[in-house]
Design a protein around this motif. Sequence first.
Motif, PDB file in Angstrom:
ATOM      1  N   THR A 148     -56.822 -58.738 -25.386  1.00 33.09           N
ATOM      2  CA  THR A 148     -57.457 -58.521 -26.689  1.00 33.09           C
ATOM      3  C   THR A 148     -57.193 -57.131 -27.255  1.00 33.09           C
ATOM      4  O   THR A 148     -57.504 -56.871 -28.427  1.00 33.09           O
ATOM      5  N   ALA A 149     -56.634 -56.246 -26.451  1.00 35.33           N
ATOM      6  CA  ALA A 149     -56.485 -54.838 -26.844  1.00 35.33           C
ATOM      7  C   ALA A 149     -55.627 -54.659 -28.096  1.00 35.33           C
ATOM      8  O   ALA A 149     -55.965 -53.848 -28.965  1.00 35.33           O
ATOM      9  N   PHE A 187     -66.860 -57.219 -20.180  1.00 37.01           N
ATOM     10  CA  PHE A 187     -65.807 -56.654 -19.336  1.00 37.01           C
ATOM     11  C   PHE A 187     -64.898 -55.770 -20.175  1.00 37.01           C
ATOM     12  O   PHE A 187     -64.543 -56.129 -21.293  1.00 37.01           O
ATOM     13  N   ILE A 188     -64.546 -54.619 -19.631  1.00 38.97           N
ATOM     14  CA  ILE A 188     -63.569 -53.726 -20.251  1.00 38.97           C
ATOM     15  C   ILE A 188     -62.618 -53.261 -19.161  1.00 38.97           C
ATOM     16  O   ILE A 188     -63.060 -52.751 -18.129  1.00 38.97           O
ATOM     17  N   ASP A 189     -61.311 -53.439 -19.382  1.00 41.86           N
ATOM     18  CA  ASP A 189     -60.324 -52.945 -18.417  1.00 41.86           C
ATOM     19  C   ASP A 189     -59.691 -51.662 -18.950  1.00 41.86           C
ATOM     20  O   ASP A 189     -60.116 -51.116 -19.967  1.00 41.86           O
ATOM     21  N   CYS A 190     -58.664 -51.177 -18.246  1.00 37.80           N
ATOM     22  CA  CYS A 190     -58.050 -49.910 -18.655  1.00 37.80           C
ATOM     23  C   CYS A 190     -57.393 -50.015 -20.028  1.00 37.80           C
ATOM     24  O   CYS A 190     -57.388 -49.039 -20.783  1.00 37.80           O
ATOM     25  N   ALA A 191     -56.878 -51.172 -20.396  1.00 40.18           N
ATOM     26  CA  ALA A 191     -56.317 -51.344 -21.739  1.00 40.18           C
ATOM     27  C   ALA A 191     -57.423 -51.224 -22.779  1.00 40.18           C
ATOM     28  O   ALA A 191     -57.234 -50.614 -23.838  1.00 40.18           O
ATOM     29  N   GLY A 192     -58.585 -51.777 -22.492  1.00 36.94           N
ATOM     30  CA  GLY A 192     -59.725 -51.661 -23.397  1.00 36.94           C
ATOM     31  C   GLY A 192     -60.205 -50.227 -23.528  1.00 36.94           C
ATOM     32  O   GLY A 192     -60.514 -49.763 -24.623  1.00 36.94           O
ATOM     33  N   GLU A 226     -64.574 -59.963 -23.787  1.00 36.09           N
ATOM     34  CA  GLU A 226     -63.841 -59.001 -22.980  1.00 36.09           C
ATOM     35  C   GLU A 226     -62.942 -58.134 -23.847  1.00 36.09           C
ATOM     36  O   GLU A 226     -62.367 -58.612 -24.824  1.00 36.09           O
ATOM     37  N   ILE A 227     -62.845 -56.877 -23.496  1.00 36.96           N
ATOM     38  CA  ILE A 227     -61.885 -55.969 -24.120  1.00 36.96           C
ATOM     39  C   ILE A 227     -60.889 -55.644 -23.019  1.00 36.96           C
ATOM     40  O   ILE A 227     -61.164 -54.820 -22.144  1.00 36.96           O
ATOM     41  N   ASP A 228     -59.780 -56.357 -23.048  1.00 32.75           N
ATOM     42  CA  ASP A 228     -58.808 -56.234 -21.967  1.00 32.75           C
ATOM     43  C   ASP A 228     -57.395 -56.307 -22.525  1.00 32.75           C
ATOM     44  O   ASP A 228     -57.188 -56.269 -23.733  1.00 32.75           O
ATOM     45  N   VAL A 229     -56.440 -56.427 -21.629  1.00 34.25           N
ATOM     46  CA  VAL A 229     -55.038 -56.426 -22.028  1.00 34.25           C
ATOM     47  C   VAL A 229     -54.730 -57.560 -23.022  1.00 34.25           C
ATOM     48  O   VAL A 229     -53.842 -57.412 -23.861  1.00 34.25           O
TER      49      VAL A 229
END
Length: 98
Positions: free
Chosen positions: A9-10, A37-42, A4-7
């Motif tokens: 791991t960003a 998965f990628i969130d807005c932080a990613g 995941e690339i998220d808050v």
Amino acid sequence: MHGEIDVLTAFALSDRLDALTARPHPDLMLDLRAVGFIDCAGLGVLCRARNRVLARDGRLRLVTESASLRRLLRAAGLGGVFELVTVPPRPARGGSGR
């Protein structure tokens, strides 16, 4: 990259990409095929890397086969912003008798 690339791991990913984009004319190909998965932080990290690359007359490509990532980029207003590429699968090892 994988997972995941998220808050969570960003920050670490941003530090790594900053190091990779510090020199003139960086040429990065980020393989996102194993990212689930990628969130807005990613997305922010990817945008920051893109901006740093462009400011240094470089190139950034995202390797993906994911239709959901493409939809996410379009929904975030980032459709057409990144250079998206696909890479042919590697040939299977063995079986050639050599």
